[in-house]
Design an enzyme around this catalytic site. Structure first.
Site, mmCIF file in Angstrom:
data_model
loop_
_atom_site.group_PDB
_atom_site.id
_atom_site.type_symbol
_atom_site.label_atom_id
_atom_site.label_comp_id
_atom_site.label_asym_id
_atom_site.label_seq_id
_atom_site.Cartn_x
_atom_site.Cartn_y
_atom_site.Cartn_z
ATOM 1 C CG ASP A 9 2.975 -5.247 10.772
ATOM 2 O OD1 ASP A 9 3.853 -5.570 11.596
ATOM 3 O OD2 ASP A 9 2.296 -6.086 10.143
ATOM 4 C CB SER A 57 4.914 -6.206 8.230
ATOM 5 O OG SER A 57 4.347 -4.931 8.095
ATOM 6 N NE ARG A 114 -2.199 -0.926 3.509
ATOM 7 C CZ ARG A 114 -2.719 -0.610 4.677
ATOM 8 N NH1 ARG A 114 -3.983 -0.264 4.771
ATOM 9 N NH2 ARG A 114 -1.978 -0.636 5.764
HETATM 10 C C1 BGC Z 1 6.612 -10.676 10.936
HETATM 11 C C2 BGC Z 1 6.384 -9.480 11.847
HETATM 12 C C3 BGC Z 1 5.081 -8.802 11.501
HETATM 13 C C4 BGC Z 1 3.939 -9.800 11.508
HETATM 14 C C5 BGC Z 1 2.609 -9.178 11.156
HETATM 15 C C6 BGC Z 1 5.375 -11.575 10.934
HETATM 16 O O1 BGC Z 1 5.541 -12.594 9.978
HETATM 17 O O2 BGC Z 1 7.720 -11.415 11.366
HETATM 18 O O3 BGC Z 1 7.455 -8.570 11.758
HETATM 19 O O4 BGC Z 1 4.833 -7.786 12.444
HETATM 20 O O5 BGC Z 1 4.220 -10.836 10.584
HETATM 21 O O6 BGC Z 1 2.608 -8.618 9.890
#
Ligand code: BGC
Length: 454
Positions: free
Chosen positions: A196, A142, A78
């Site tokens: 995130d 994320s 996004r």
């Molecule tokens: C990642 C995290 C992330 C989470 C939610 C996980 O697979 O390791 O860094 O916050 O997914 O998106």
């Protein structure tokens, strides 16, 4: 424990229910083990919880400005323009969603980041943003990153099915900035990098000062919370010991859960074997696949549909959590499919499988939430708002109620002090808040950890 053998769908399901159950006793054990792992993670001792300092603290609500945010977290990218009014209100001025083509998720890092830069370029074009001025961009990324400052961090390892080569171990801000340069967009400066969960917590606490935890329950799962700097033992010198810094727990990696045969088979077939145990039992990326594996087993035992229909379910990840969600809402997803002669018992069996798999997910997520709440406030004395983003939490019927149920079992009446607040788009909006803090020069953390051991 091996597979269930049963003569009737009913007895299979009742065994399945025990195989997937998370009792109150189990939940207490999860919390105790979670605390041990948190402690080790903060001390830099081997732990399945990475406990990553984020170089960010909670906002004051007065942060102001317009920022471009790039949010890369799952199969969607996004790009958005976020406005902060400096008085606890935020607005999404523009947002465009792009789907990342599957080959790029598993291709090379350069191809992936070139595609991302193209998306940003298109966003600028579509929103008539000129190149005459420079722009501050906040990057919500994320995945687990060893953050070294507000705007730099090395990818520790991909999760959620990504394998793009040449990115692990590298600074993702540099990679993004280089891709922007290649596309002649050097006028965009990446000023903040955030997980995130951190974005979600910031977005939540920008509007509600009681908010002190950010959780993602979507394709992946994770959480963060503000920690006293004095307790982040592994990163001495992060700031005044009395201060706080948000810590990204990376709870998807928590490895002290009891797995069953379906979890173990899913894990061995995955491209990050032995990693992300909690995520594989809880998050939206995996619930459909767990259910598919159960369905296949029941079909093989002649307890569901017709064995001749097995090829329909042979492809891994063909059943997605959205499908489970639709079934849980009452849709007869399979009635008009290529499956022949679907009986009422089959439909009921499928619904039960979805219920069992999603209830375990919510009870583990609820136990992990309880662990973090109890870490911050042992006797749950204060009211707490937990900012949560992600479609699993937002859309799966009964998911929130199942989390609340385990919180009630654990905390009794005091569970009412916990408010689970859905913060849509929090991950992106929160990064804009971080960019605003960075722009104002108020982050007041040293810009490098002396030796951050994750
Ligand atoms: C990642 C995290 C992330 C989470 C939610 C996980 O697979 O390791 O860094 O916050 O997914 O998106």
């Amino acid at each position: 424990m091996g597979n269930i053998r049963a003569n009737t769908p009913y007895s299979f399901l009742s065994n399945l229910e025990s195989l997937f159950s998370v009792s109150l006793q189990n939940s207490h054990e999860i919390i105790a083990n979670f605390h041990q792992e948190m402690r080790s993670g903060l001390a830099g001792i081997d732990s399945s919880l990475k406990m990553i300092p984020s170089f960010v603290h909670r906002p004051t609500g007065t942060e102001k400005g317009s920022f471009i945010v790039l949010d890369l977290g799952g199969t969607n990218i996004r790009v958005m323009a976020v406005e902060l009014d400096g008085n606890r209100k935020t607005a999404l001025a523009a947002v465009t969603r792009f789907v990342i083509p599957q080959p790029l998720i598993c291709g090379t890092g350069d191809e992936l980041f070139d595609f991302i830069a193209d998306c940003i370029q298109l966003f600028f074009k579509n929103n008539s943003l000129g190149r005459q001025q420079s722009y501050d961009l906040a990057f919500t990324f994320s995945f687990p990153v060893e953050q070294r400052s507000l705007a730099s961090g090395k990818l520790i390892g991909w999760t959620k099915g990504f394998t793009a080569s040449g990115v692990v171990g590298k600074d993702v801000v540099t990679i993004l900035s280089e891709a922007l340069q290649r596309k002649e967009m050097g006028f965009i400066h990446v000023v903040a990098l955030a997980n995130d969960t951190v974005g979600t917590l910031l977005a939540g606490s920008y509007s509600d000062p009681l908010c002190d935890m950010g959780v993602i329950l979507g394709t992946g799962t994770n959480a963060c919370y503000p920690e006293k700097v004095s307790r982040i033992v592994k990163s001495a010198g992060l700031g005044p010991p009395s201060g706080e810094m948000i810590v990204n727990i990376e709870w998807g990696g928590f490895s002290r859960l009891t797995t069953n045969i379906y979890d173990r088979e899913l894990d061995s077939a995955s491209n990050n074997r032995g990693k992300q145990q909690l995520e594989k039992m809880v998050s939206g990326m995996y619930l459909g696949e767990i259910a598919r594996r159960v369905i296949v087993e029941m079909m093989k035992q002649g307890l569901l549909f017709s064995e001749r229909s097995l090829p329909v379910f042979s492809e891994e990840y063909m059943l997605r959590t959205e499908h489970l969600s639709l079934i849980a809402q009452g849709s007869d997803l399979f009635a008009d499919s290529t499956l022949k002669n679907v009986s009422a018992i089959d439909i009921r069996t499928i619904r039960e499988i979805c219920r069992i798999v999603s209830t375990r997910s919510a009870r583990i997520a609820g136990s992990a939430i309880a662990a973090v709440v109890a870490w911050m406030d042992e006797n749950l004395e204060s009211d707490r708002t937990i900012a949560i983003d992600g479609t699993l939490f937002e859309k799966y019927p009964g998911y929130r109620e199942n989390i609340m149920a385990i919180l009630h079992e654990l905390f009794g009446e005091r569970a009412k002090k916990i408010k689970l607040e859905l913060i849509r788009d929090g991950s992106g909006i929160g990064s804009a808040i971080i960019a605003a803090v960075a722009a104002s020069g108020r982050d007041n953390f040293p810009h490098q950890t002396p030796d951050a051991r994750i």
